[in-house]
Design a protein around this motif. Structure first.
Motif, PDB file in Angstrom:
ATOM      1  N   ARG A 113      32.460  35.557  39.954  1.00 56.31           N
ATOM      2  CA  ARG A 113      32.304  34.879  38.672  1.00 56.31           C
ATOM      3  C   ARG A 113      33.646  34.442  38.104  1.00 56.31           C
ATOM      4  O   ARG A 113      33.746  33.440  37.415  1.00 56.31           O
ATOM      5  CB  ARG A 113      31.582  35.791  37.685  1.00 56.31           C
ATOM      6  N   THR A 114      34.682  35.235  38.343  1.00 56.71           N
ATOM      7  CA  THR A 114      35.994  34.892  37.795  1.00 56.71           C
ATOM      8  C   THR A 114      36.726  33.883  38.674  1.00 56.71           C
ATOM      9  O   THR A 114      37.453  33.040  38.167  1.00 56.71           O
ATOM     10  CB  THR A 114      36.872  36.159  37.678  1.00 56.71           C
TER      11      THR A 114
ATOM     12  N   LEU B  59      36.535  40.271  31.452  1.00 52.55           N
ATOM     13  CA  LEU B  59      36.074  38.903  31.712  1.00 52.55           C
ATOM     14  C   LEU B  59      35.210  38.982  32.959  1.00 52.55           C
ATOM     15  O   LEU B  59      35.712  39.268  34.038  1.00 52.55           O
ATOM     16  CB  LEU B  59      37.268  37.976  31.943  1.00 52.55           C
TER      17      LEU B  59
ATOM     18  N   GLY C  97      33.364  40.467  35.794  1.00 50.77           N
ATOM     19  CA  GLY C  97      33.551  41.801  36.370  1.00 50.77           C
ATOM     20  C   GLY C  97      34.996  42.228  36.441  1.00 50.77           C
ATOM     21  O   GLY C  97      35.330  43.233  37.042  1.00 50.77           O
ATOM     22  N   THR C  98      35.883  41.457  35.837  1.00 55.52           N
ATOM     23  CA  THR C  98      37.309  41.720  35.947  1.00 55.52           C
ATOM     24  C   THR C  98      37.844  42.228  34.623  1.00 55.52           C
ATOM     25  O   THR C  98      37.238  42.007  33.583  1.00 55.52           O
ATOM     26  CB  THR C  98      38.036  40.399  36.291  1.00 55.52           C
ATOM     27  N   ALA C  99      38.970  42.891  34.669  1.00 53.60           N
ATOM     28  CA  ALA C  99      39.697  43.168  33.441  1.00 53.60           C
ATOM     29  C   ALA C  99      41.079  42.548  33.594  1.00 53.60           C
ATOM     30  O   ALA C  99      41.673  42.614  34.662  1.00 53.60           O
ATOM     31  CB  ALA C  99      39.796  44.659  33.198  1.00 53.60           C
TER      32      ALA C  99
ATOM     33  N   SER D 209      25.529  40.196  37.966  1.00 49.75           N
ATOM     34  CA  SER D 209      26.421  41.339  37.808  1.00 49.75           C
ATOM     35  C   SER D 209      25.707  42.380  36.963  1.00 49.75           C
ATOM     36  O   SER D 209      24.832  42.052  36.175  1.00 49.75           O
ATOM     37  CB  SER D 209      27.704  40.918  37.107  1.00 49.75           C
TER      38      SER D 209
ATOM     39  N   ALA E 170      33.376  41.114  44.301  1.00 48.16           N
ATOM     40  CA  ALA E 170      33.018  41.600  42.966  1.00 48.16           C
ATOM     41  C   ALA E 170      33.506  40.640  41.884  1.00 48.16           C
ATOM     42  O   ALA E 170      33.203  40.800  40.715  1.00 48.16           O
ATOM     43  CB  ALA E 170      33.593  42.991  42.747  1.00 48.16           C
ATOM     44  N   GLN E 171      34.283  39.641  42.277  1.00 47.02           N
ATOM     45  CA  GLN E 171      34.917  38.784  41.289  1.00 47.02           C
ATOM     46  C   GLN E 171      34.559  37.317  41.457  1.00 47.02           C
ATOM     47  O   GLN E 171      35.315  36.447  41.024  1.00 47.02           O
ATOM     48  CB  GLN E 171      36.442  38.912  41.422  1.00 47.02           C
TER      49      GLN E 171
ATOM     50  N   LEU F 169      47.871  40.027  33.707  1.00 49.78           N
ATOM     51  CA  LEU F 169      47.821  40.804  34.936  1.00 49.78           C
ATOM     52  C   LEU F 169      46.399  41.280  35.160  1.00 49.78           C
ATOM     53  O   LEU F 169      45.812  41.917  34.295  1.00 49.78           O
ATOM     54  CB  LEU F 169      48.770  42.001  34.797  1.00 49.78           C
ATOM     55  N   GLU F 170      45.874  40.942  36.323  1.00 53.62           N
ATOM     56  CA  GLU F 170      44.519  41.394  36.615  1.00 53.62           C
ATOM     57  C   GLU F 170      44.546  42.886  36.943  1.00 53.62           C
ATOM     58  O   GLU F 170      45.365  43.339  37.719  1.00 53.62           O
ATOM     59  CB  GLU F 170      43.979  40.611  37.809  1.00 53.62           C
ATOM     60  N   MET F 171      43.637  43.624  36.329  1.00 54.14           N
ATOM     61  CA  MET F 171      43.578  45.061  36.591  1.00 54.14           C
ATOM     62  C   MET F 171      42.532  45.296  37.673  1.00 54.14           C
ATOM     63  O   MET F 171      41.339  45.162  37.421  1.00 54.14           O
ATOM     64  CB  MET F 171      43.157  45.809  35.322  1.00 54.14           C
TER      65      MET F 171
ATOM     66  N   VAL G 122      26.814  44.372  42.158  1.00 55.23           N
ATOM     67  CA  VAL G 122      26.819  42.906  42.150  1.00 55.23           C
ATOM     68  C   VAL G 122      25.837  42.407  43.202  1.00 55.23           C
ATOM     69  O   VAL G 122      25.847  42.878  44.339  1.00 55.23           O
ATOM     70  CB  VAL G 122      28.232  42.360  42.457  1.00 55.23           C
TER      71      VAL G 122
END
Lengths: 618, 124
Positions: free
Chosen positions: A109-110, B64, B66-68, A212, A106-107, A437-439, A140
Motif C-alpha cells: 500500500r505504501t 501510514l 502498514g508502515t510507520a 490489511s 507488507a508494504q 525514516l521508515e521504521m 496482509v
C-alpha cells in the motif's frame, strides 16, 4: 544454434531495484552467495555490487544489488548510484538488460507507486513480493492474480532468506533469462510520469486487491514500550549497559584461554629455535605482536553479538528515534544516525553510508564526526589500557571495567555531538532538518544469517591481524631491535624516531614506548597494542612478554595510562579514514580539517587528563 | 496565521491516536512534496500519530498504511490533514479512490471555499 553456442551465452545483467530495506541485499546474497551487509534498517547498501547466479540450464546471470530508492529523482548520493546504474552511467558497467523490482509484501500500500514508476525505465521487469511470511504474520491478504494484471508485469512471491521461499523466483529466472537473451522479453507499458497520478493508480489497485488488518500490529505493540517517552530511553541505556557488562563478564575465560595459547605457542616455538635474530623475530615480533591483538577476539565477538542482534531485529531505527531530538538540537540531520551507527564497526563504511544524507552540508558534518564513534579497531587499545589501569572490581552489581568502557564510548559520542554543533554554527551552516525514516517491522533474525554475520565480523578482525598487524609487527620488531640489538629501545631506529617526537608528546605524559606506538597505529589503531607488546617484550629480553598488561601497569603511572586512553578517544590516527574522507568529499580540505581538529582534541584531552590526574595525586 | 478552515490542521498538530486523512501538502516546496510522496504519503491516505518524542513532539512516529515513518516537526507541519472523525469518509478504510478527498466529499465548508483551497496559499 548449436549446443556450443549455448555454452558461451554472454551473461546478462539484471538489477535489483526497490525501496530501502525491502530485502534486495538478502535476495542478492541468497542468489549469488554474495556477502553484502544486511540489516533491518533502511540505507544499509550505499554502493552497487555485482554477483553471479547460474540457472539450472547453465545460463549465467549477473545480478546487480543497488542502494534502495523511493523515486527516480536521485535526491541523495546513494540514490544517484542506483539511477546511474540503471541508466548505464556507472564506469565500467553497462546498463542492465532487465529489472527485478523488489517490494516488501507488507508494504504494498505504501510502495506500489514506486513499482509503477519503475515501469518508466523501459526495461523488462518482474516484481518480487518479498518477506511474504512477515506479511502473512501481520495478516496482509493479497489477490496476487489481480495485482499482476493491474501492474501489468509478472509478480512473484518470495521469502528471500529461505531456499523454498526463493524457488518461484529461481524458476522464473530460468525462462525469463532466456527471453531476455533472445530479446523478446516484454517491456511494461508506462503509467505516466506524474507521481501524483501514479499514487492515485496505486491506491486504486491496493484498495481493491490488498487487505490489511485493522488490529494493531505486533510491531506497534512493541513500539508502545520501546518508543515510550520515558521507558524508551531507559531501555536504550539499559541495553547499552548490559552490552558493555557482558563484554567483560562473558569474555574473561576465553581471553585467558587465548592468552595461554599465545604464550604456549611462543614458548613452544622458542624452544625449537636457537637464540638469535630469527627466534626474536618469530617470538617477540610475530607471535607476541599478532597475539596481543588476537586475544581480544572474544570481546569483539560478544560486542558484535549484541550489535548484530540489534541491527537485524529492527531496534536500531528505534534508537535513532529516541535520540533524534538530541541530534536535532545540535543541528544534526536525522539521517546521520545510521552512518554514525555504522562507524561503531569502522568509520569507513560509516563515512560511505553518509551518502544517504541528501543535504551536502549535513553529509559533511556527519562525515567529520564519524571518527569519534568508537570503531572496533579501538577496542583492543581500550581493553588493554582498561585492563591495566582500572581495577576489575564491582560497583554494586556493575563491573567497573565495563562501566569505564561505557564511559569511553559515551565521551566519544558527546564530543561528536559537540563537534557537530560547532560545525553547524560555523563552517557548515544551513541545511534543512529532516528525518523521514521508515521504521521497519520487528523481525527475529534467521540463526543462519546471524551466525554468518558474526563469522564475517570475526573474520574481518582476524584478517586484519594477518594483513596489517603481522607485517606491521615485523617492521616494528626490526625498527626496535636494530641497529644495536641491545634491548634498549632508546638506541634503536624506533627509539630515534620516537625521540624526534618526544618534545611534542612528553608534555602530555607519553613515554618513548607510547610515542613509538602512535606511529604504526596510523595504519590501524590496534597496532598500538602490538607495538607496546613488542617494545616491552624486547626490553624484558623476551621474558614475560605476553604479560603486557602488567608490564605497562608497572612502567606507567596512572596519569600516563589515563592520558593514553584519552588520546585514543579522539586520535585521528587512521590513514584509511582520512583516505575515504578525501574520496567521499572529493577534496583535501575536509580530511585535513578532520585530522587537525581530532589531533587538537586528542592532544588537549590527553594533556588535561595527565595533568588533572597528577594534580589529584593519582 | 489565520486558520481558514476549522477542521483542517497539520499532521504536527493532530492529536495522538486520532486517525486523519491527508488533504494536501500545504507549505511544502515542490522538492519536499516529492520526497513526501516518494516515501508514500498521498492525498486521501489515512495517517495516525503513534508515538512522539519527550520534548516538543519531536520526533513523531506516524502510521501510514502498514508502515510507520519517523519524521521531524518541520516535516509533519507540511502535511495537511482532516481528522477522520470529522470526515465524511469516517472509518471507511477503503473509502474514496480519488485523491482529492476534499473536492469530492464536500466538507462542511461553504461551496465557494472548497477545503483544499484552504490547505495553504501554495497549494494549486
Amino acid at each position: 544454434m548449436t549446443s556450443c553456442e549455448i555454452e558461451h551465452k554472454p551473461p546478462i545483467t539484471i538489477a535489483l531495484l526497490g525501496a530501502p530495506n525491502c530485502g534486495k541485499s538478502s535476495l542478492f546474497n541468497a542468489l549469488t552467495g554474495g556477502r553484502a551487509k544486511i540489516a533491518n534498517y533502511p540505507g544499509v547498501t550505499v554502493e552497487y555490487a555485482v554477483g553471479n547466479f547460474e540457472t539450472k540450464s547453465g545460463q549465467n546471470i549477473r545480478l546487480m544489488d543497488l542502494p534502495g530508492i523511493y523515486g527516480d529523482c536521485g535526491h541523495s548520493a546513494d540514490e544517484r548510484v542506483t539511477l546511474d546504474a540503471i541508466h548505464g552511467r556507472l564506469e565500467g558497467e553497462r546498463a542492465p538488460e532487465a529489472l527485478i523490482v523488489v517490494m516488501d509484501a507488507a508494504q504494498i500500500r505504501t510502495h506500489l507507486h514506486n513499482v509503477l514508476q519503475a515501469k518508466n525505465y523501459g526495461l523488462p521487469m518482474i516484481v518480487v513480493l518479498n518477506m511474504m511470511d512477515m506479511a502473512a504474520r501481520d495478516g496482509v491478504d493479497i489477490d496476487l492474480h489481480k495485482l499482476e494484471q493491474e501492474i501489468g508485469v509478472p509478480v512473484i512471491t518470495s521469502v528471500a532468506v529461505r531456499t523454498a521461499g526463493r524457488q518461484a523466483l529461481v524458476d522464473k529466472l530460468e525462462d525469463w533469462g532466456q527471453e531476455i537473451i533472445a530479446g523478446n522479453a516484454s517491456t511494461p507499458k508506462s503509467d505516466g510520469d506524474s507521481l501524483k497520478d501514479l499514487q492515485r493508480k496505486a491506491r486504486v489497485i491496493t484498495r481493491a486487491y490488498v487487505t490489511s488488518p485493522k488490529a494493531q500490529s505486533i510491531t506497534t505493540k512493541i513500539d508502545n514500550v520501546v518508543l515510550h517517552p520515558v521507558f524508551g530511553p531507559i531501555l536504550l541505556l539499559l541495553i547499552m549497559f548490559v552490552m558493555f557488562q557482558a563484554v567483560y563478564a562473558w569474555s574473561a575465560p576465553f581471553i585467558s584461554l587465548l592468552e595461554g595459547l599465545t604464550s604456549s605457542v611462543g614458548t613452544l616455538v622458542g624452544s625449537f629455535l636457537a637464540d638469535g635474530w630469527f627466534k626474536s623475530l618469530l617470538v617477540s615480533g610475530v607471535i607476541d605482536g599478532v597475539g596481543a591483538v588476537i586475544v581480544f577476539l572474544p570481546q569483539i565477538i560478544i560486542l558484535f553479538m549484541f550489535i548484530l542482534a540489534l541491527e537485524s531485529s529492527g531496534y536500531m531505527t528505534r534508537a535513532a528515534f529516541l535520540i533524534d531530538s538530541l541530534m536535532a538540537k545540535v543541528g544534526l540531520n536525522g539521517r546521520a544516525f545510521i552512518p554514525l551507527l555504522s562507524s561503531f564497526a569502522c568509520a569507513i563504511p560509516g563515512i560511505m553510508a553518509a551518502r544517504s544524507i541528501e543535504n551536502e552540508r549535513d553529509r559533511l558534518t556527519t562525515i567529520m564526526i564519524a571518527p569519534l564513534m568508537t570503531c572496533s579497531a579501538r577496542w583492543p587499545v581500550y581493553f588493554l589500557l582498561v585492563g591495566a589501569f582500572i581495577p576489575s572490581a564491582k560497583l554494586g552489581i556493575f563491573n567497573v571495567q565495563g562501566l569505564t568502557m561505557f564511559g569511553l564510548v559515551i565521551i566519544g559520542v558527546i564530543f561528536a555531538f559537540l563537534a557537530a554543533f560547532v560545525l553547524k554554527k560555523t563552517l557548515l551552516k544551513g541545511g534543512k532538518p529532516t528525518l523521514l525514516l521508515e521504521m521497519p517491522s520487528y523481525k527475529i533474525p534467521s540463526l543462519k544469517g546471524y551466525l554468518l554475520g558474526l563469522w564475517q565480523r570475526a573474520m574481518i578482525f582476524i584478517k586484519r591481524a594477518g594483513r596489517i598487524i603481522l607485517p606491521a609487527s615485523i617492521i616494528i620488531w626490526f625498527l626496535s631491535t636494530y641497529p644495536n640489538n641491545d634491548g634498549v629501545i632508546r638506541n634503536s631506529f624506533a627509539g630515534m624516531i620516537g625521540r624526534v617526537l618526544e618534545p611534542i608528546f612528553a608534555p602530555i605524559g607519553f613515554n618513548l614506548e607510547m610515542i613509538i606506538a602512535l606511529i604504526p597505529a596510523m595504519a590501524a589503531r590496534e597496532i598500538a597494542v602490538s607495538s607496546l607488546e613488542i617494545t616491552y617484550g624486547i626490553e624484558s629480553a623476551g621474558e614475560n612478554a605476553s604479560a603486557i598488561q602488567s608490564a605497562i601497569a608497572m612502567d606507567w603511572t596512572l596519569p600516563m595510562g589515563l592520558a593514553f586512553l584519552a588520546w585514543f578517544i579522539f586520535a585521528p590516527q587512521c590513514l584509511s579514514t582520512l583516505a575515504i574522507t578525501r574520496k567521499e568529499t572529493n577534496s583535501w580540505k575536509w580530511p585535513l580539517i578532520m585530522f587537525g581538529y581530532l589531533f587538537g582534541l586528542a592532544y588537549l584531552a590527553a594533556g588535561l587528563t595527565f595533568w588533572g590526574a597528577k594534580a589529584l595525586g593519582w | 496565521m489565520t486558520e481558514t478552515n476549522h477542521i483542517e490542521t497539520t499532521l504536527f498538530n493532530l492529536d495522538k491516536h486520532r486517525p486523519a486523512r491527508i488533504c494536501g501538502f500545504g507549505s511544502a516546496s515542490e522538492h519536499e512534496q516529492i520526497r513526501l510522496r516518494e516515501i508514500g504519503f498521498a492525498e486521501g491516505d489515512l495517517v495516525e500519530i503513534l508515538h512522539v518524542g519527550l520534548f516538543g513532539r519531536s520526533p513523531l512516529n506516524v502510521k501510514l498504511h502498514g508502515t510507520a515513518i519517523a519524521m521531524r516537526p518541520n516535516e509533519a507541519k507540511m502535511i495537511r490533514v482532516i481528522p477522520a472523525d470529522l470526515h465524511r469518509d469516517v472509518g471507511v478504510e477503503t473509502g474514496s479512490t480519488n485523491l482529492e478527498v476534499c473536492d469530492i466529499h464536500g466538507l462542511p465548508t461553504s461551496a465557494e471555499k472548497p477545503c483544499c483551497g484552504a490547505c495553504g496559499s501554495t497549494s494549486k
